[in-house]
Design a protein around this motif. Structure first.
Motif, PDB file in Angstrom:
ATOM      1  N   GLN A   1      29.999  31.403   2.273  1.00  0.00           N
ATOM      2  CA  GLN A   1      30.560  30.863   1.912  1.00  0.00           C
ATOM      3  C   GLN A   1      31.429  30.840   0.431  1.00  0.00           C
ATOM      4  O   GLN A   1      32.262  29.815   0.703  1.00  0.00           O
ATOM      5  CB  GLN A   1      29.264  29.459   1.164  1.00  0.00           C
ATOM      6  CG  GLN A   1      28.317  28.575   2.652  1.00  0.00           C
ATOM      7  CD  GLN A   1      29.267  27.559   3.417  1.00  0.00           C
ATOM      8  OE1 GLN A   1      30.054  26.840   3.386  1.00  0.00           O
ATOM      9  NE2 GLN A   1      29.574  28.455   4.443  1.00  0.00           N
ATOM     10  N   LYS A   2      31.281  32.188  -0.085  1.00  0.00           N
ATOM     11  CA  LYS A   2      32.557  32.130  -1.057  1.00  0.00           C
ATOM     12  C   LYS A   2      33.166  32.214  -0.524  1.00  0.00           C
ATOM     13  O   LYS A   2      34.735  32.192  -1.495  1.00  0.00           O
ATOM     14  CB  LYS A   2      31.612  33.318  -1.865  1.00  0.00           C
ATOM     15  CG  LYS A   2      31.510  33.774  -3.447  1.00  0.00           C
ATOM     16  CD  LYS A   2      31.022  34.697  -3.687  1.00  0.00           C
ATOM     17  CE  LYS A   2      30.484  34.325  -5.096  1.00  0.00           C
ATOM     18  NZ  LYS A   2      29.969  35.335  -6.209  1.00  0.00           N
TER      19      LYS A   2
ATOM     20  N   THR B   1      35.438  29.118   0.268  1.00  0.00           N
ATOM     21  CA  THR B   1      35.598  28.741  -0.456  1.00  0.00           C
ATOM     22  C   THR B   1      36.801  30.222  -1.224  1.00  0.00           C
ATOM     23  O   THR B   1      38.093  28.443  -1.479  1.00  0.00           O
ATOM     24  CB  THR B   1      34.333  28.797  -1.717  1.00  0.00           C
ATOM     25  OG1 THR B   1      33.521  28.254  -0.753  1.00  0.00           O
ATOM     26  CG2 THR B   1      35.208  28.286  -2.807  1.00  0.00           C
TER      27      THR B   1
ATOM     28  N   SER C   1      41.365  28.803  -2.378  1.00  0.00           N
ATOM     29  CA  SER C   1      41.859  28.590  -4.109  1.00  0.00           C
ATOM     30  C   SER C   1      43.666  29.320  -3.901  1.00  0.00           C
ATOM     31  O   SER C   1      44.146  29.586  -3.053  1.00  0.00           O
ATOM     32  CB  SER C   1      40.465  30.279  -4.482  1.00  0.00           C
ATOM     33  OG  SER C   1      41.341  31.296  -3.820  1.00  0.00           O
TER      34      SER C   1
ATOM     35  N   ASN D   1      36.874  20.743   4.987  1.00  0.00           N
ATOM     36  CA  ASN D   1      38.156  20.782   4.497  1.00  0.00           C
ATOM     37  C   ASN D   1      39.511  20.188   4.715  1.00  0.00           C
ATOM     38  O   ASN D   1      40.388  19.960   4.932  1.00  0.00           O
ATOM     39  CB  ASN D   1      37.770  21.924   3.763  1.00  0.00           C
ATOM     40  CG  ASN D   1      37.394  21.871   2.405  1.00  0.00           C
ATOM     41  OD1 ASN D   1      37.004  21.547   1.693  1.00  0.00           O
ATOM     42  ND2 ASN D   1      36.380  23.021   3.472  1.00  0.00           N
TER      43      ASN D   1
END
Length: 112
Positions: A31-32, A35, A39, A72
Motif C-alpha cells: 500500500q505504501k 501511494t 506522489s 484512484n
C-alpha cells in the motif's frame, strides 16, 4: 527503498528503484508503494511502471494494484487523458486475472 529513491540524483537510478519496489510482499508496504506511485516524487510517466511492478510482483500485489487503480481511477484517467498509458496500466494490473467480475470492472472503467 523509498529513502534511496529520494536520495538518488539520476533519473535512471530512480527508475531502477521504482522497478524493484514491486517485489515487496508485505501488504502494508504494498500500500505504501502504491501511494508513493501517485506522489510528486514519481514522475507521472513512471507511475504506471511502479503500479505495474506491484501488480507483477505477486498475486496479492496484483489484487492490491487493481483495487488501487479502481479507487484512484478518476485521478489516473485525468492524469493520462485516456491515452496509451492508461491502457498499459489496465493491462499490467489485470493481466493474469481469469475472472468475469474483473473483466466487467475493466469494461466499466474503459467506458467511463
Amino acid at each position: 527503498p523509498l529513502k534511496l529513491h529520494k536520495q538518488a540524483d539520476m533519473q535512471e537510478e530512480k527508475n531502477r528503484i521504482e522497478r524493484v519496489l514491486g517485489a515487496i510482499s508485505q501488504p502494508e508496504l504494498i500500500q505504501k508503494v502504491l501511494t508513493f506511485a501517485l506522489s510528486e516524487e514519481v514522475r507521472p510517466q513512471d507511475t504506471v511502471s511502479v503500479i505495474g511492478g506491484v501488480a507483477g510482483g505477486s498475486k496479492q500485489g496484483r489484487k492490491a494494484a487493481w483495487k488501487f487503480v479502481r479507487d484512484n481511477w478518476e485521478e489516473l484517467y485525468n492524469r493520462y487523458q485516456g491515452g496509451f498509458l492508461i491502457s498499459r496500466l489496465i493491462k499490467l494490473t489485470v493481466d493474469g486475472f481469469a475472472n468475469d467480475k474483473i473483466a466487467a470492472e475493466v469494461k466499466v472503467r474503459n467506458v467511463n
